[in-house]
Design a protein around this motif. Structure first.
Motif, mmCIF file in Angstrom:
data_model
loop_
_atom_site.group_PDB
_atom_site.id
_atom_site.type_symbol
_atom_site.label_atom_id
_atom_site.label_comp_id
_atom_site.label_asym_id
_atom_site.label_seq_id
_atom_site.Cartn_x
_atom_site.Cartn_y
_atom_site.Cartn_z
ATOM 1 N N LEU A 174 0.795 -1.226 0.000
ATOM 2 C CA LEU A 174 0.000 0.000 0.000
ATOM 3 C C LEU A 174 0.831 1.281 0.000
ATOM 4 C CD1 LEU A 174 -2.916 -1.018 2.391
ATOM 5 C CD2 LEU A 174 -2.984 -0.760 -0.091
ATOM 6 N N LYS A 175 2.129 1.179 0.243
ATOM 7 C CA LYS A 175 2.972 2.374 0.278
ATOM 8 C C LYS A 175 2.864 3.201 -0.994
ATOM 9 C CE LYS A 175 7.159 1.956 1.827
ATOM 10 N NZ LYS A 175 8.607 1.633 1.942
ATOM 11 N N GLY A 176 2.755 2.551 -2.125
ATOM 12 C CA GLY A 176 2.730 3.259 -3.397
ATOM 13 C C GLY A 176 1.340 3.496 -3.951
ATOM 14 N N THR A 177 0.323 3.447 -3.089
ATOM 15 C CA THR A 177 -1.048 3.644 -3.549
ATOM 16 C C THR A 177 -1.674 4.842 -2.848
ATOM 17 O OG1 THR A 177 -2.221 2.329 -1.873
ATOM 18 C CG2 THR A 177 -1.186 1.134 -3.693
ATOM 19 N N VAL A 178 -2.861 5.222 -3.303
ATOM 20 C CA VAL A 178 -3.578 6.332 -2.690
ATOM 21 C C VAL A 178 -4.029 5.983 -1.276
ATOM 22 C CG1 VAL A 178 -5.866 5.655 -3.511
ATOM 23 C CG2 VAL A 178 -5.347 8.090 -3.177
ATOM 24 N N LEU A 179 -3.998 4.701 -0.935
ATOM 25 C CA LEU A 179 -4.395 4.242 0.401
ATOM 26 C C LEU A 179 -3.198 4.077 1.337
ATOM 27 C CD1 LEU A 179 -7.108 1.569 -0.522
ATOM 28 C CD2 LEU A 179 -7.461 3.924 0.228
ATOM 29 N N SER A 180 -2.100 4.728 1.048
ATOM 30 C CA SER A 180 -0.899 4.573 1.877
ATOM 31 C C SER A 180 -1.141 4.973 3.333
ATOM 32 C CB SER A 180 0.256 5.386 1.300
ATOM 33 O OG SER A 180 -0.066 6.772 1.275
ATOM 34 N N TRP A 181 -2.117 5.829 3.575
ATOM 35 C CA TRP A 181 -2.436 6.271 4.936
ATOM 36 C C TRP A 181 -3.214 5.225 5.722
ATOM 37 C CZ3 TRP A 181 -7.617 6.087 5.872
ATOM 38 C CH2 TRP A 181 -8.458 6.040 4.745
ATOM 39 N N LEU A 182 -3.896 4.305 5.033
ATOM 40 C CA LEU A 182 -4.827 3.390 5.688
ATOM 41 C C LEU A 182 -4.162 2.455 6.693
ATOM 42 C CD1 LEU A 182 -7.713 2.371 5.948
ATOM 43 C CD2 LEU A 182 -7.312 0.877 3.976
ATOM 44 N N PRO A 183 -3.017 1.821 6.375
ATOM 45 C CA PRO A 183 -2.397 0.952 7.379
ATOM 46 C C PRO A 183 -2.044 1.686 8.670
ATOM 47 C CG PRO A 183 -1.436 0.578 5.219
ATOM 48 C CD PRO A 183 -2.286 1.800 5.100
ATOM 49 N N PHE A 184 -1.655 2.946 8.571
ATOM 50 C CA PHE A 184 -1.336 3.719 9.772
ATOM 51 C C PHE A 184 -2.595 3.992 10.585
ATOM 52 C CE2 PHE A 184 2.357 4.316 7.189
ATOM 53 C CZ PHE A 184 3.403 4.509 8.079
ATOM 54 N N ALA A 185 -3.688 4.306 9.899
ATOM 55 C CA ALA A 185 -4.944 4.535 10.603
ATOM 56 C C ALA A 185 -5.391 3.271 11.325
ATOM 57 C CB ALA A 185 -6.019 5.001 9.617
ATOM 58 N N VAL A 186 -5.273 2.138 10.655
ATOM 59 C CA VAL A 186 -5.692 0.867 11.254
ATOM 60 C C VAL A 186 -4.790 0.499 12.431
ATOM 61 C CG1 VAL A 186 -5.911 -1.613 10.850
ATOM 62 C CG2 VAL A 186 -6.751 0.007 9.142
ATOM 63 N N ALA A 187 -3.473 0.544 12.205
ATOM 64 C CA ALA A 187 -2.534 0.103 13.240
ATOM 65 C C ALA A 187 -2.592 0.988 14.484
ATOM 66 C CB ALA A 187 -1.117 0.074 12.672
ATOM 67 N N PHE A 188 -2.574 2.301 14.293
ATOM 68 C CA PHE A 188 -2.602 3.200 15.444
ATOM 69 C C PHE A 188 -3.993 3.256 16.065
ATOM 70 C CE2 PHE A 188 1.453 4.403 13.857
ATOM 71 C CZ PHE A 188 2.130 5.025 14.903
ATOM 72 N N GLY A 189 -5.035 3.081 15.262
ATOM 73 C CA GLY A 189 -6.371 3.034 15.823
ATOM 74 C C GLY A 189 -6.580 1.814 16.704
ATOM 75 N N LEU A 190 -5.931 0.701 16.338
ATOM 76 C CA LEU A 190 -6.052 -0.520 17.127
ATOM 77 C C LEU A 190 -5.167 -0.515 18.365
ATOM 78 C CD1 LEU A 190 -6.252 -3.277 14.357
ATOM 79 C CD2 LEU A 190 -8.025 -2.661 16.006
ATOM 80 N N LEU A 191 -4.179 0.388 18.424
ATOM 81 C CA LEU A 191 -3.263 0.389 19.570
ATOM 82 C C LEU A 191 -4.000 0.475 20.909
ATOM 83 C CD1 LEU A 191 0.127 2.275 19.769
ATOM 84 C CD2 LEU A 191 -1.379 2.111 21.732
ATOM 85 N N PRO A 192 -4.903 1.451 21.114
ATOM 86 C CA PRO A 192 -5.609 1.479 22.396
ATOM 87 C C PRO A 192 -6.524 0.278 22.591
ATOM 88 C CG PRO A 192 -6.508 3.125 20.891
ATOM 89 C CD PRO A 192 -5.255 2.608 20.274
ATOM 90 N N ALA A 193 -7.037 -0.298 21.495
ATOM 91 C CA ALA A 193 -7.883 -1.484 21.619
ATOM 92 C C ALA A 193 -7.079 -2.666 22.153
ATOM 93 C CB ALA A 193 -8.507 -1.825 20.264
ATOM 94 N N VAL A 194 -5.854 -2.829 21.637
ATOM 95 C CA VAL A 194 -4.992 -3.912 22.139
ATOM 96 C C VAL A 194 -4.806 -3.773 23.642
ATOM 97 C CG1 VAL A 194 -2.685 -4.929 22.048
ATOM 98 C CG2 VAL A 194 -3.790 -4.152 19.941
ATOM 99 N N VAL A 195 -4.552 -2.558 24.095
ATOM 100 C CA VAL A 195 -4.252 -2.323 25.509
ATOM 101 C C VAL A 195 -5.478 -2.574 26.388
ATOM 102 C CG1 VAL A 195 -3.587 -0.556 27.174
ATOM 103 C CG2 VAL A 195 -2.375 -0.730 24.995
ATOM 104 N N THR A 196 -6.631 -2.037 26.015
ATOM 105 C CA THR A 196 -7.811 -2.202 26.873
ATOM 106 C C THR A 196 -8.383 -3.613 26.783
ATOM 107 O OG1 THR A 196 -9.335 -1.374 25.164
ATOM 108 C CG2 THR A 196 -8.388 0.238 26.695
ATOM 109 N N LEU A 197 -8.241 -4.262 25.631
ATOM 110 C CA LEU A 197 -8.721 -5.640 25.508
ATOM 111 C C LEU A 197 -7.814 -6.631 26.244
ATOM 112 C CD1 LEU A 197 -9.815 -5.682 21.753
ATOM 113 C CD2 LEU A 197 -11.301 -5.711 23.775
ATOM 114 N N ALA A 198 -6.605 -6.191 26.620
ATOM 115 C CA ALA A 198 -5.703 -7.044 27.397
ATOM 116 C C ALA A 198 -6.039 -7.026 28.884
ATOM 117 C CB ALA A 198 -4.255 -6.604 27.190
ATOM 118 N N LEU A 199 -6.961 -6.140 29.288
ATOM 119 C CA LEU A 199 -7.366 -6.079 30.690
ATOM 120 C C LEU A 199 -8.182 -7.317 31.065
ATOM 121 C CD1 LEU A 199 -8.464 -2.327 30.816
ATOM 122 C CD2 LEU A 199 -6.369 -3.295 31.799
ATOM 123 N N ASP A 200 -8.340 -7.543 32.347
ATOM 124 C CA ASP A 200 -9.137 -8.662 32.846
ATOM 125 C C ASP A 200 -10.289 -8.127 33.696
ATOM 126 O OD1 ASP A 200 -10.020 -11.188 33.465
ATOM 127 O OD2 ASP A 200 -8.522 -11.523 35.052
#
Length: 276
Positions: free
Chosen positions: A123-149
């Motif tokens: 995706l680096k060379g496409t118009v969607l090059s921003w999308l992986p960053f949005a997905v990865a950084f958007g999921l960062l807080p989800a990973v952290v809160t979903l790791a709670l018990d």
């Protein structure tokens, strides 16, 4: 020691450490115990190393063609094969470390890492090059809160803030290389809208992330929150200006982007926002 140090350099250690630290501090902010926070740090460290090594392995020939002296695989300080093997080992290690956080958190982190790999490989060379960053950084807080018990889904405003932060980081990062990228066939989102538009959009997106952090929690923002927003505005502006300059200022641009992220996490700690 030259080859091992070069291998470390090929992992993009500064941004890898920044993202890993961000995840660790956010884990503390949401009230995770020490063991969970240690697992979060380990999983993110492995994932970030895999992404960094993947990037330098995949781009070695292109980086050599553009004279990238800051890329060890492109200059021959470490072999491309060694970098590729390191990426594979780190990627394999990421799987059990992620799943150790629990199924939901583990899958969220693996999707985030896969998104980052998709940027490197496609995706680096496409118009969607921003999308992986949005997905990865958007999921960062989800990973952290979903790791709670028990696991807790993050509030929507925090996911959106993470996604915006990721897009802003992407725009800042591509600014110094627009011309070289075009010369080697890379035509991502920033390349298509041009240097001036990218330099304007990057700080706006970074500041928008901080605005969500300031206004997202239920409580009305106080003086500290407004000061934090001011710091983010200044850091985002400096990041954009540094990004339009020569490559030696790349670290300044990325450092200012990291400052925006650190400010956002600090604001979460100060606000006492309910994230669980």
């Amino acid at each position: 020691m030259a080859a091992p140090l070069a291998l470390v350099g090929a992992a993009h250690p500064a941004p890898a450490a920044a993202v890993t630290a961000l995840a660790g501090v956010l884990s503390v902010a949401v009230g995770a115990d020490a063991g969970t926070t240690a697992l979060v740090v380990a999983a993110f460290a492995a994932g970030q190393l895999s992404v960094g090594w993947c990037n330098d392995w995949w781009d070695a020939d292109r980086d050599a063609a553009t004279g990238r002296q800051d890329k060890p695989a492109a200059t021959g300080r470490v072999s491309r094969t060694a970098v590729g093997r390191a990426a594979a080992v780190a990627a394999v290690a990421t799987v059990p470390l992620s799943l150790a956080l629990g199924l939901q958190a583990g899958l969220a982190h693996l999707v985030a890492v896969a998104a980052a790999w998709s940027y490197n490989l496609w995706l680096k060379g496409t118009v969607l090059s921003w999308l992986p960053f949005a997905v990865a950084f958007g999921l960062l807080p989800a990973v952290v809160t979903l790791a709670l018990d028990p696991p807790v889904p993050p509030p929507a405003w925090l996911v959106a803030a993470g996604a915006l932060l990721g897009v802003g980081a992407h725009l800042v990062n591509v600014l110094p290389d627009l011309e070289d990228d075009r010369a080697t066939g890379i035509n991502g989102f920033g390349h298509r809208i041009g240097r001036r538009a990218t330099a304007v959009l990057a700080p706006l997106v970074l500041v928008a992330a901080t605005v969500l952090v300031v206004l997202g929690p239920d409580d009305d923002p106080g003086p500290v929150e407004w000061v934090g927003l001011g710091v983010a505005v200044l850091a985002a502006a400096v990041a954009a200006v540094a990004g339009t300059s020569a490559r030696p200022r790349r670290l300044l641009a990325l450092g200012c982007t990291a400052l925006v992220a650190a400010t956002d996490v600090a604001l979460l700690l100060v606000s006492g926002a309910t994230l669980r």
